[in-house]
Design a protein around this motif. Structure first.
Motif, PDB file in Angstrom:
ATOM      1  N   ASP A 120       0.736  -1.049   0.229  1.00 39.32           N
ATOM      2  CA  ASP A 120       0.222   0.189   0.118  1.00 39.32           C
ATOM      3  C   ASP A 120       0.552   1.231  -0.047  1.00 39.32           C
ATOM      4  OD1 ASP A 120       0.649  -0.850   2.681  1.00 39.32           O
ATOM      5  OD2 ASP A 120      -1.116  -0.105   3.516  1.00 39.32           O
ATOM      6  N   ALA A 225      -3.472  11.982  -5.134  1.00 38.95           N
ATOM      7  CA  ALA A 225      -4.335  12.546  -6.151  1.00 38.95           C
ATOM      8  C   ALA A 225      -4.449  11.860  -6.923  1.00 38.95           C
ATOM      9  CB  ALA A 225      -3.472  13.018  -7.236  1.00 38.95           C
TER      10      ALA A 225
ATOM     11  N   MET B 136       2.093   5.735  -4.495  1.00 42.05           N
ATOM     12  CA  MET B 136       2.119   4.777  -3.311  1.00 42.05           C
ATOM     13  C   MET B 136       0.695   3.692  -4.243  1.00 42.05           C
ATOM     14  SD  MET B 136      -0.109   6.900  -0.838  1.00 42.05           S
ATOM     15  CE  MET B 136      -0.856   5.326   0.565  1.00 42.05           C
ATOM     16  N   LEU B 137       0.522   2.810  -3.569  1.00 38.53           N
ATOM     17  CA  LEU B 137      -0.475   1.312  -3.777  1.00 38.53           C
ATOM     18  C   LEU B 137      -0.527   1.304  -5.337  1.00 38.53           C
ATOM     19  CD1 LEU B 137      -3.842   3.084  -2.331  1.00 38.53           C
ATOM     20  CD2 LEU B 137      -3.001   1.335  -2.206  1.00 38.53           C
ATOM     21  N   ALA B 138       0.913   0.666  -5.810  1.00 36.52           N
ATOM     22  CA  ALA B 138       1.640   0.350  -7.566  1.00 36.52           C
ATOM     23  C   ALA B 138       1.307   1.705  -7.941  1.00 36.52           C
ATOM     24  CB  ALA B 138       0.883  -0.271  -7.685  1.00 36.52           C
ATOM     25  N   GLY B 139       1.345   2.938  -7.745  1.00 38.03           N
ATOM     26  CA  GLY B 139       0.286   4.111  -8.438  1.00 38.03           C
ATOM     27  C   GLY B 139      -0.182   4.330  -8.849  1.00 38.03           C
ATOM     28  N   ARG B 140      -1.518   3.456  -7.716  1.00 39.28           N
ATOM     29  CA  ARG B 140      -2.547   4.079  -8.269  1.00 39.28           C
ATOM     30  C   ARG B 140      -3.439   5.173  -7.215  1.00 39.28           C
ATOM     31  NH1 ARG B 140      -5.350  -1.466  -5.789  1.00 39.28           N
ATOM     32  NH2 ARG B 140      -3.271  -1.288  -4.903  1.00 39.28           N
ATOM     33  N   ALA B 141      -2.339   5.956  -6.514  1.00 36.60           N
ATOM     34  CA  ALA B 141      -2.324   7.119  -6.085  1.00 36.60           C
ATOM     35  C   ALA B 141      -1.648   7.838  -5.447  1.00 36.60           C
ATOM     36  CB  ALA B 141      -2.867   6.676  -4.851  1.00 36.60           C
TER      37      ALA B 141
END
Ligand SMILES: Cc1cc2nc3c(=O)[nH]c(=O)nc-3n(C[C@H](O)[C@H](O)[C@H](O)COP(=O)(O)OP(=O)(O)OC[C@H]3O[C@@H](n4cnc5c(N)ncnc54)[C@H](O)[C@@H]3O)c2cc1C
Lengths: 258, 327
Positions: A120, A225, B136-141
């Motif tokens: 995460d 974002a 973060m979150l593998a580029g999801r955010a």
């Protein structure tokens, strides 16, 4: 041997993560939560080490919100001996490492296994920091792990730029797991039933002697974002040879990258 | 906390890596904003030779650890960096995302009481502190965060995201020895041997151009079309997890959430569908090219240029065109 494993509950790899309207928070409602995949390798390696060193015990620590209980039930189902949940829903990776260190100081492990990163926050911070806080040497992202006959040291492999290192580490030690370290087992039905009978020890950071300063985030988050949207690209619909020629021209003259 | 910026500069046998030049470029901007100096620490065999080049890239002072740093040892390296940080009190310590920083950053952060931000894609001076952006979150955010002490910021920067630019005039590059006595406890973890692999292509995580192949290649032999294009472009070769799991390519080539994160100027995905876990490892590439038979493959959503077609026809044709263009 005393073996510890640190696991974290995270959104599944495919879960769609939304950013709240004000951009201040991530919205994970309804998102499937799972054990961070690298932690599964860590847990399996601990089980293997216990099988090898007779009389060993495994303690699993999870720092996080209430959901962490799900991870710990999975760990019990796999047959670990003890689970501790440190209730700290807002802990960042550094604060989580301090919580885990506080639990493990009294346990005094010979071996600690973690995943190389929690998928995460993707910081890759926790294992090295925990190693430092416990004064244990560590190996990052071990792709293999073999204990010596006397369980006094271990040999690990680690892939780095340009090749692979073979590393020797003296116990007590901390190992962070790379994908492929092992093939994690699934819990048996009996294991699952047994897990229901086990209790998880729940601690708060305060009970572990960690004050607000120790739990404060290392950086102050201003906002989140979604990744920037990409404008529609150019699709070249021509036979292979012509398409290739046009692409090379575009890459040279428009994008100027080759 | 002072105003200086300490860069941990990576090199290979004394040759400064491009990623270190990227760090020094960022460090110059930060140091100018804070009224501090750029310091570089360089460790390992050949470190001394790297000093002049680090000066040319803007390091006022180069802390060199060569004697006693013959073989990499994480505990010794941690001590050296932390002792340098304790003596110089930098406002920020910068490293590139690499095997080295992945191994050291957590440890250094704990010992130097630094706030760690990994894999930053933006870093600027902000008031008395710094502002970072990192996926973060593998580029999801993307998360934006600020650091204002009390300790230093320890930021690792994603390679190829920050442009390396040489300063108009070189800095002094004054060499100082980074003394760090041996401690027998450093021997608790040692690298016993290193097996070179991966051949002559550039390092995947550092390469400016990456050509990747997916499951559709169908065999290890078929990957030759990928390697040929990579070699024509001077590129690194990558693969999807499906291709790695099927044994067509080694794990060291895997791009994605459970593989490597790359951020080249140009990423060419050949017969890769664009699963979210693959995108995690390459979505910050500057230009993305997709070659796929399926016009609805998700990879096209991210691609700047796409060719709908059979990779076994398109990729060799590309190799030929690239060679022609070079001739
Ligand atoms: C926890 C977890 C972690 C993961 N980590 C990663 C990771 O790190 N990296 C990663 O890549 N994946 C990862 N995956 C796997 C990921 O979900 C996908 O399964 C994988 O990326 C698919 O690889 P692929 O695109 O090669 O294959 P496919 O999805 O099977 O796609 C093949 C594509 O090739 C196209 N095609 C077929 N023939 C041709 C042809 N002749 N010419 C041109 N195109 C053709 C097809 O149209 C299709 O789009 C992970 C999955 C999980 C659950």
């Amino acid at each position: 041997m005393k073996i510890a494993v640190c696991v974290k509950l995270v959104p599944s790899t495919t879960a769609l993560i939304r950013v709240s309207a004000d951009g201040k928070a991530l919205d994970c409602t309804g998102v499937e939560m799972v054990m961070s995949p690298y932690d599964e390798f860590a847990l399996e390696e601990a089980l293997k080490a216990r099988d090898k060193a007779a009389g060993s015990e495994i303690l699993v620590v999870s720092v996080g919100g209430d959901g962490a209980a799900k991870n710990l039930e999975q760990a019990y189902a796999l047959g670990v001996d003890q689970c501790v949940h440190v209730k700290a829903p807002d802990a960042d990776a550094a604060a989580a490492a301090r919580c885990a260190a506080a639990v493990l100081k009294t346990f005094a492990p010979d071996l600690v296994f973690c995943g190389r990163q929690a998928i995460d926050d993707d910081q890759w911070l926790f294992p090295g920091m925990l190693g430092e806080l416990l004064d244990l040497p560590h190996v990052t992202a071990a792709s293999s792990f073999a204990l010596s006959a006397d369980n006094a040291k271990a040999e690990c492999k680690r892939r780095i730029e340009g090749g692979e290192e073979t590393i020797e580490i003296a116990l007590p030690a901390l190992i962070s797991a790379e994908k492929g370290l092992n093939d994690p087992r699934s819990p048996t039905l009996k294991g699952r039933l047994n897990a229901k009978k086990k209790t998880v020890t729940v601690k708060t950071p305060a009970e572990l002697g960690l004050d607000a300063a120790a739990m404060a985030p290392a950086l102050k988050v201003e906002g989140y974002a979604p990744p920037p949207p990409k404008s529609a690209g150019k699709v070249i619909a021509k036979p292979a040879k012509e398409a290739a020629a046009e692409l090379v021209k575009l890459l040279r003259e428009e994008a100027k990258v080759i | 906390m002072g105003a200086d910026i300490l860069v941990v500069a990576e090199h290979k046998d004394g040759k400064v890596k491009k990623t270190a030049c990227e760090l020094l470029t960022v460090a110059r901007t930060l140091a100018a904003a804070r009224g501090g100096k750029v310091l570089a620490a360089v460790l390992g065999p050949g470190a001394g030779q790297a000093a002049a080049e680090l000066g040319a890239w803007g390091a006022e002072t180069v802390l060199v650890g060569e004697a006693g740093f013959e073989a990499y040892a994480s505990l010794k390296w941690t001590r050296a960096i932390c002792e340098a940080a304790a003596a110089r009190r930098p406002a920020a310590i910068l490293m590139s995302v690499s095997s080295l920083s992945r191994d050291l950053a957590g440890r250094v952060a704990a010992r130097a009481q630094a706030a760690l931000a990994s894999d930053c894609t933006a870093l600027s001076a902000e008031g008395d502190g710094f502002k970072i952006v990192r996926p973060m979150l593998a580029g999801r955010a993307l998360v934006t965060a600020v650091h204002a002490g009390p300790g230093p910021l320890l930021a690792t920067l994603r390679p190829n995201v920050f442009t390396a630019e040489k300063p108009a005039a070189p800095a002094a590059g004054t060499v100082e020895a980074l003394a760090c006595a041996d401690d027998p406890r450093d021997q608790r973890v040692v690298v016993k041997s290193f097996a070179a692999g991966g051949g002559t292509r550039p390092e995947l995580t550092e390469a400016a151009v990456v050509v990747s192949g997916g499951r559709s290649l169908g065999s290890a032999d078929a990957f030759k079309v990928i390697y040929d294009l990579a070699d024509a472009l001077g590129a690194a070769a990558g693969a999807s997890r499906a291709a790695v799991d099927a044994g067509y390519a080694p794990h060291s080539m895997q791009v994605g959430q459970t593989g490597k994160t790359v951020s080249p100027v140009l990423y060419i995905a050949c017969g890769i569908s664009g699963a979210i876990q693959h995108l995690a490892g390459m979505r910050t590439s500057k230009y993305i090219v997709a070659i796929n038979t399926d016009p609805n493959a998700p990879i096209f959503k991210l691609a700047d240029y796409g060719i709908v077609g059979d990779l076994f026809e398109v990729v060799p044709a590309l190799t030929e065109e690239v060679n022609k263009a070079k001739a």
